[in-house]
Design a protein around this motif. Structure first.
Motif, short mmCIF file in Angstrom:
data_model
loop_
_atom_site.label_atom_id
_atom_site.label_comp_id
_atom_site.label_asym_id
_atom_site.label_seq_id
_atom_site.Cartn_x
_atom_site.Cartn_y
_atom_site.Cartn_z
N ARG A 26 7.09 4.00 -4.61
CA ARG A 26 6.59 3.13 -5.31
C ARG A 26 6.83 3.73 -6.50
NH1 ARG A 26 3.90 -1.05 -4.96
NH2 ARG A 26 3.44 -1.11 -2.72
N PRO A 28 5.79 3.64 -10.80
CA PRO A 28 4.78 3.22 -11.49
C PRO A 28 4.56 2.05 -12.40
CG PRO A 28 4.76 6.02 -11.63
CD PRO A 28 5.89 5.53 -10.44
N SER A 29 4.17 1.94 -13.11
CA SER A 29 4.46 -0.05 -13.73
C SER A 29 4.44 1.17 -15.44
CB SER A 29 2.80 -0.23 -14.39
OG SER A 29 1.34 0.28 -14.39
N LEU A 56 9.49 -5.77 -7.80
CA LEU A 56 8.46 -5.83 -9.04
C LEU A 56 7.11 -6.69 -9.19
CD1 LEU A 56 8.06 -4.80 -11.95
CD2 LEU A 56 9.12 -7.23 -12.95
N HIS A 57 5.91 -6.44 -9.29
CA HIS A 57 4.67 -6.97 -8.84
C HIS A 57 4.18 -7.23 -10.40
CE1 HIS A 57 4.66 -5.59 -4.85
NE2 HIS A 57 5.19 -4.62 -5.11
N ASP A 59 1.18 -6.53 -11.73
CA ASP A 59 0.93 -4.94 -12.62
C ASP A 59 2.45 -4.41 -13.07
OD1 ASP A 59 1.78 -3.78 -10.23
OD2 ASP A 59 -0.24 -3.26 -10.11
N GLY A 60 3.42 -4.45 -12.80
CA GLY A 60 4.63 -3.62 -13.42
C GLY A 60 4.75 -2.91 -12.20
N THR A 61 4.13 -2.33 -11.53
CA THR A 61 4.81 -1.49 -10.45
C THR A 61 6.16 -1.96 -9.74
OG1 THR A 61 3.07 -2.34 -8.59
CG2 THR A 61 2.93 0.01 -10.01
N ARG A 62 7.02 -0.81 -9.08
CA ARG A 62 7.89 -1.53 -8.40
C ARG A 62 7.61 -0.90 -7.33
NH1 ARG A 62 9.74 -0.33 -13.66
NH2 ARG A 62 11.09 -1.81 -14.78
#
Length: 80
Positions: A26, A28-29, A56-57, A59-62
């Motif tokens: 994971r 971070p955004s 890509l979620h 909230d910006g996290t991958r």
């Protein structure tokens, strides 16, 4: 939020009985697209990992899933 890993961590490397082992990661955004690409390129060069899945979620996290063939298990695990 219990049971979740902190952002930027690698989950357990697992083999699902196939010829590949998988390592979820994971990112971070706050990480830029080029920095994320560089991180994945280093994983590929150092440990023989390749990209299996990328999400890509909102909230910006991958969420990244890296994989490598089981016969390369003597190579190091993914580096955070």
């Amino acid at each position: 939020m219990t049971g979740r890993r902190p952002a930027g961590t690698i989950g357990a490397v697992t083999g699902t009985g196939s010829e590949y082992e998988y390592a979820p990661l994971r990112i971070p955004s706050g990480t830029s697209r080029s920095a994320a690409a560089t991180m994945m390129a280093l994983q590929s060069d150092v440990g023989g990992w390749e990209l299996a899945h990328l999400a890509l979620h909102a909230d910006g996290t991958r969420k990244v899933v890296m994989r490598r063939r089981m016969r390369l298990s003597y190579l190091p695990g993914p580096v955070v």
